[in-house]
Design an enzyme around this catalytic site. Structure first.
Site, short mmCIF file in Angstrom:
data_model
loop_
_atom_site.label_atom_id
_atom_site.label_comp_id
_atom_site.label_asym_id
_atom_site.label_seq_id
_atom_site.Cartn_x
_atom_site.Cartn_y
_atom_site.Cartn_z
N LYS A 22 0.84 -1.21 0.00
CA LYS A 22 0.00 0.00 0.00
C LYS A 22 0.87 1.26 0.00
O LYS A 22 0.64 2.18 -0.79
CB LYS A 22 -0.89 0.01 1.25
N ASN A 23 1.87 1.28 0.89
CA ASN A 23 2.62 2.52 1.07
C ASN A 23 3.65 2.80 -0.03
O ASN A 23 4.32 3.83 -0.02
CB ASN A 23 3.27 2.55 2.46
N ARG A 102 -4.49 10.93 4.32
CA ARG A 102 -3.41 11.85 4.53
C ARG A 102 -2.41 11.88 3.37
O ARG A 102 -1.91 12.94 2.99
CB ARG A 102 -2.69 11.44 5.83
N CYS A 126 -5.50 13.25 12.95
CA CYS A 126 -5.43 11.87 12.53
C CYS A 126 -5.43 11.01 13.77
O CYS A 126 -4.94 11.41 14.81
CB CYS A 126 -4.14 11.67 11.73
N ARG A 131 0.50 14.41 13.39
CA ARG A 131 0.99 14.22 12.02
C ARG A 131 1.04 15.52 11.20
O ARG A 131 0.29 15.71 10.26
CB ARG A 131 0.17 13.15 11.29
N PRO A 132 1.94 16.41 11.57
CA PRO A 132 2.06 17.69 10.87
C PRO A 132 2.66 17.56 9.47
O PRO A 132 3.11 16.47 9.09
CB PRO A 132 3.01 18.49 11.78
N VAL A 133 2.65 18.67 8.72
CA VAL A 133 3.25 18.67 7.38
C VAL A 133 4.37 19.70 7.26
O VAL A 133 4.79 20.05 6.16
CB VAL A 133 2.19 18.90 6.26
N ASP A 134 4.88 20.17 8.42
CA ASP A 134 5.90 21.22 8.39
C ASP A 134 7.14 20.79 7.60
O ASP A 134 7.76 21.61 6.89
CB ASP A 134 6.28 21.63 9.83
N LEU A 135 7.52 19.53 7.66
CA LEU A 135 8.76 19.11 6.99
C LEU A 135 8.55 18.98 5.47
O LEU A 135 9.49 19.12 4.69
CB LEU A 135 9.28 17.80 7.59
N ASP A 316 4.48 0.38 11.99
CA ASP A 316 3.28 -0.24 11.41
C ASP A 316 3.11 -1.71 11.81
O ASP A 316 2.12 -2.34 11.43
CB ASP A 316 3.31 -0.13 9.88
N ILE A 338 7.81 6.64 16.93
CA ILE A 338 7.52 7.35 15.68
C ILE A 338 6.28 8.23 15.83
O ILE A 338 6.28 9.40 15.47
CB ILE A 338 7.33 6.38 14.50
N ARG A 408 -8.87 -0.57 4.12
CA ARG A 408 -7.96 0.46 3.61
C ARG A 408 -6.60 -0.15 3.27
O ARG A 408 -5.93 0.34 2.35
CB ARG A 408 -7.75 1.54 4.67
N1 EPU Z 1 6.48 14.47 10.92
C1 EPU Z 1 6.61 15.77 11.27
N2 EPU Z 1 6.46 16.73 10.30
C2 EPU Z 1 6.19 16.39 9.02
C3 EPU Z 1 6.06 15.05 8.65
C4 EPU Z 1 6.22 14.10 9.64
O1 EPU Z 1 6.86 16.11 12.44
O2 EPU Z 1 6.07 17.32 8.19
C5 EPU Z 1 6.61 13.45 11.96
C6 EPU Z 1 5.36 12.61 12.12
O3 EPU Z 1 4.41 13.24 12.95
C7 EPU Z 1 5.92 11.35 12.73
C8 EPU Z 1 7.29 11.21 12.06
O4 EPU Z 1 7.62 12.51 11.57
O5 EPU Z 1 6.10 11.52 14.11
C9 EPU Z 1 7.35 10.23 10.93
O6 EPU Z 1 6.35 10.55 9.96
P1 EPU Z 1 6.50 10.13 8.43
O7 EPU Z 1 6.48 11.35 7.60
O8 EPU Z 1 7.69 9.24 8.32
O9 EPU Z 1 5.19 9.25 8.22
P2 EPU Z 1 4.19 9.33 7.00
O10 EPU Z 1 4.94 9.48 5.73
O11 EPU Z 1 3.09 10.26 7.31
C10 EPU Z 1 4.29 6.80 6.37
C11 EPU Z 1 3.29 5.70 6.23
C12 EPU Z 1 2.78 5.30 7.61
C13 EPU Z 1 3.97 4.86 8.45
C14 EPU Z 1 5.02 5.99 8.52
C15 EPU Z 1 6.28 5.59 9.26
C16 EPU Z 1 2.28 6.02 4.06
C17 EPU Z 1 1.08 6.34 3.26
N3 EPU Z 1 2.18 6.11 5.39
O12 EPU Z 1 3.57 7.87 7.00
O13 EPU Z 1 1.90 4.21 7.41
O14 EPU Z 1 3.54 4.54 9.75
O15 EPU Z 1 5.38 6.37 7.17
O16 EPU Z 1 6.88 4.51 8.65
O17 EPU Z 1 3.32 5.67 3.52
C18 EPU Z 1 0.02 2.85 7.77
O18 EPU Z 1 0.25 2.32 6.67
O19 EPU Z 1 -0.83 2.37 8.59
C19 EPU Z 1 0.75 4.05 8.15
C20 EPU Z 1 0.35 4.87 9.12
#
Ligand code: EPU
Length: 429
Positions: A22-23, A102, A126, A131-135, A316, A338, A408
Site C-alpha cells: 500500500k505505502n 493523509r 489523525c 501528524r504535521p506537514v511542516d517538513l 506499522d 515514531i 484500507r
Molecule cells: N512528521 C513531522 N512533520 C512532518 C512530517 C512528519 O513532524 O512534516 C513526523 C510525524 O508526525 C511522525 C514522524 O515525523 O512523528 C514520521 O512521519 P512520516 O512522515 O515518516 O510518516 P508518514 O509518511 O506520514 C508513512 C506511512 C505510515 C507509516 C510511517 C512511518 C504512508 C502512506 N504512510 O507515513 O503508514 O507509519 O510512514 O513509517 O506511507 C500505515 O500504513 O498504517 C501508516 C500509518
C-alpha cells in the site's frame, strides 16, 4: 457497516500470497502526475485507499484504467493500473478528498514541479497523532517554492519552476522524503537530501522515477542526490511486496501456531521484525518462494522492542507485535517512538483479556494464559489488524467492528486467513 466475525483457536496452515505494498502504491500513483505520458503499475493491491486516491487523482485530470482479470488469472494477482496525466485540469486538492487520506497531501510536490502551483488542503488531525506537514513544506521551500497558508489550504507557487537545493531533515520522515524527491526530479539543478528516510517504499518510488528518466542516486541510504531533468517519460513498474502485510501474517501464525508460506515476501524488507520473531522462538526460513513462518506448540518468549525508522522495527507492526506478546510466557516491553498516541489498540486488547500497562511511550505487556473473545473496534488500520490477530487465538467469538479500516490496507484479509484454516467471515449488515 461490515464486521468481521472470528472464532479463535484454529491453527494457520498453508500459503498466503503477499500483495503489493500500500505505502509504495500510493506515492507511485502520485508520481504519475510528473509526466504527460502513461505510467503502468503492476502488482497494485485492491484496497480502499487505492480507490480513494484514484478519485483524488481523477480530480486533477489523471485518466486511470485498471487491468481486468483474465480467464486463468490467479485471483490474488495484483492489478495492472494505467495512469495518464496528459493534461492536468485542476491544481487544487480539496478538503473533502484530502481529509479522507493523509497521503493525498503529497500531490503538492508533483503539481508544483509540473504546473508551478498547487493548492492542497491541510490534512487535519489523525487517529495516530498530530501528524504535521511542516517538513514537507520545508522541503518545498528549500527547492524555491513560495508557501502561504490560506483558509486551511497550503498554497505553493514556483512560477519560474523549482530549483535544486539542500534539504537536511531534522527527523526522518517518509512523507517528507517522498515530497522532496518528487519535487526535485524536475527541478533545475542538483538536490541533496540529508537524513532521508530509507524505507523500501522510498527506494521503490525512486526506482520507478529512474525508469521514467529521473536521475536519483542513493535511495535506500540517508543521503539522496537528485539531478533535475526537464521532463519525465512513461514507464512500467511492479510494486514492491508489502512488508507490513508480510509481518502481520507472520505474527498471526506465531500467535495461532501452524505453518505458513508467505509467498512472494522478501526477508530483507523486514529483517528487524523477523529477528524479533526469532527471538520470541518463532521459526523463520527464507526460500526462493518467500518466507516460511511456523510455531509448533512451543511457548512464546517475551521481547523488548523499540519502533524506529527503517531498517529498525516498523511502527506499522507495533500493534500486531503487542497482540502477539499478550500470549508470551513473561513480560514484554514495546516502546513507540515514531507516532505519539499510537496505542488505541491497548484498551481493545484489554477487552479480550490482555494485561497491558501504558507509561508514556512504553507499553508493558504481561503475558496471559488465554484471551477470550469479545466485541471490539479500532480507529486505525494497524490497530484493527492487531485485534484480528488476538481474536485468532482467543477462546470463543470476537466481532471486529469498523472493518473499513482493514479494507484500507489489507487485501481480502478474511479470505486469505480462511483459506489457511481460520474461522473468520465478513458479516454484512
Ligand atoms: N512528521 C513531522 N512533520 C512532518 C512530517 C512528519 O513532524 O512534516 C513526523 C510525524 O508526525 C511522525 C514522524 O515525523 O512523528 C514520521 O512521519 P512520516 O512522515 O515518516 O510518516 P508518514 O509518511 O506520514 C508513512 C506511512 C505510515 C507509516 C510511517 C512511518 C504512508 C502512506 N504512510 O507515513 O503508514 O507509519 O510512514 O513509517 O506511507 C500505515 O500504513 O498504517 C501508516 C500509518
Amino acid at each position: 457497516m461490515d464486521r468481521i466475525r472470528i472464532v479463535g483457536g484454529r491453527e494457520l496452515n498453508g500459503t498466503i500470497p503477499i500483495s503489493g505494498a500500500k505505502n509504495a502504491t500510493l506515492p507511485l500513483m502520485i508520481a504519475s502526475l510528473l509526466t504527460d505520458q502513461t505510467l503502468i503499475l503492476d502488482n497494485v493491491p485492491r484496497l480502499a485507499d487505492v480507490v480513494q486516491l484514484q478519485r483524488i487523482l481523477g480530480n486533477h485530470g489523471v485518466d486511470i484504467m485498471l487491468g481486468g482479470k483474465r480467464p486463468g488469472d490467479d485471483e490474488y494477482k495484483g492489478q495492472t493500473m494505467h495512469l495518464s496525466a496528459a493534461r492536468i485540469v485542476d491544481t487544487t486538492a480539496p478538503y473533502e478528498l484530502v481529509s479522507k487520506m493523509r497521503a493525498s497531501f503529497w500531490v503538492i510536490a508533483p503539481l508544483v514541479a509540473r504546473m508551478g502551483e498547487a493548492r492542497v488542503s491541510m490534512p487535519g488531525g489523525c487517529a495516530i497523532g498530530t501528524r504535521p506537514v511542516d517538513l514537507l513544506i520545508l522541503a518545498m521551500e528549500r527547492l524555491g517554492a513560495d508557501i502561504e497558508i490560506e483558509g486551511g489550504y497550503v498554497v505553493a507557487r514556483a512560477s519560474r519552476g523549482l530549483r535544486g537545493g539542500e534539504i537536511a531533515f531534522p527527523k526522518v520522515t517518509v512523507s517528507g522524503t517522498h515530497t522532496a524527491v518528487m519535487a526535485a526530479v524536475l527541478a533545475d539543478g542538483t538536490t541533496v537530501i540529508e537524513n532521508a528516510a530509507r524505507e523500501p517504499e522510498v527506494t521503490d518510488v525512486a526506482d520507478c522515477l529512474n525508469k521514467m528518466g529521473a536521475k536519483i542516486s542513493g535511495a535506500g541510504t540517508s543521503r539522496i542526490v537528485i539531478e533535475g531533468v526537464p521532463k519525465l517519460n512513461g514507464a512500467r513498474h511492479s510494486v514492491v511486496p508489502d512488508r507490513i502485510e508480510t509481518g502481520t501474517y507472520a505474527m498471526a501464525v506465531a500467535m495461532t501456531g501452524g505453518d505458513l508460506m508467505l509467498e512472494g515476501a522478501r526477508p530483507e524488507l523486514l529483517q528487524a521484525a523477523l529477528d524479533v520473531l526469532a527471538r520470541a522462538d518463532v521459526n523463520i526460513t527464507s526460500t526462493n518462494r518467500g518466507i516460511r513462518v511456523s510455531r509448533n506448540g512451543a511457548g512464546l518468549k517475551p521481547v523488548e522492542v523499540t519502533t524506529e525508522p527503517f531498517p529498525g522495527f516498523p511502527t506499522d507492526l507495533q500493534a500486531q507485535l503487542m497482540a502477539l506478546m499478550t500470549r508470551a510466557d513473561g513480560t514484554s516491553r514495546i516502546t513507540e517512538t515514531i507516532f505519539e498516541n499510537r496505542f488505541m489498540h491497548v484498551q481493545e486488547l484489554a477487552r479480550l483479556g490482555a494485561r497491558i500497562h501504558l507509561d508514556g511511550e512504553t507499553a508493558t505487556i504481561e503475558g496471559v494464559p488465554r484471551l477470550r473473545g469479545a466485541p471490539v473496534m479500532a480507529t486505525d488500520l494497524r490497530a484493527s489488524v492487531s485485534l484480528v490477530i488476538a481474536a485468532l487465538a482467543a477462546q470463543g467469538e470476537t466481532m471486529v467492528n469498523r472493518v473499513y479500516h482493514l479494507d484500507r490496507g489489507f487485501e481480502r484479509l478474511e479470505d486469505k486467513l480462511a483459506r489457511c484454516g481460520a474461522e473468520i467471515e465478513r458479516v454484512t449488515s
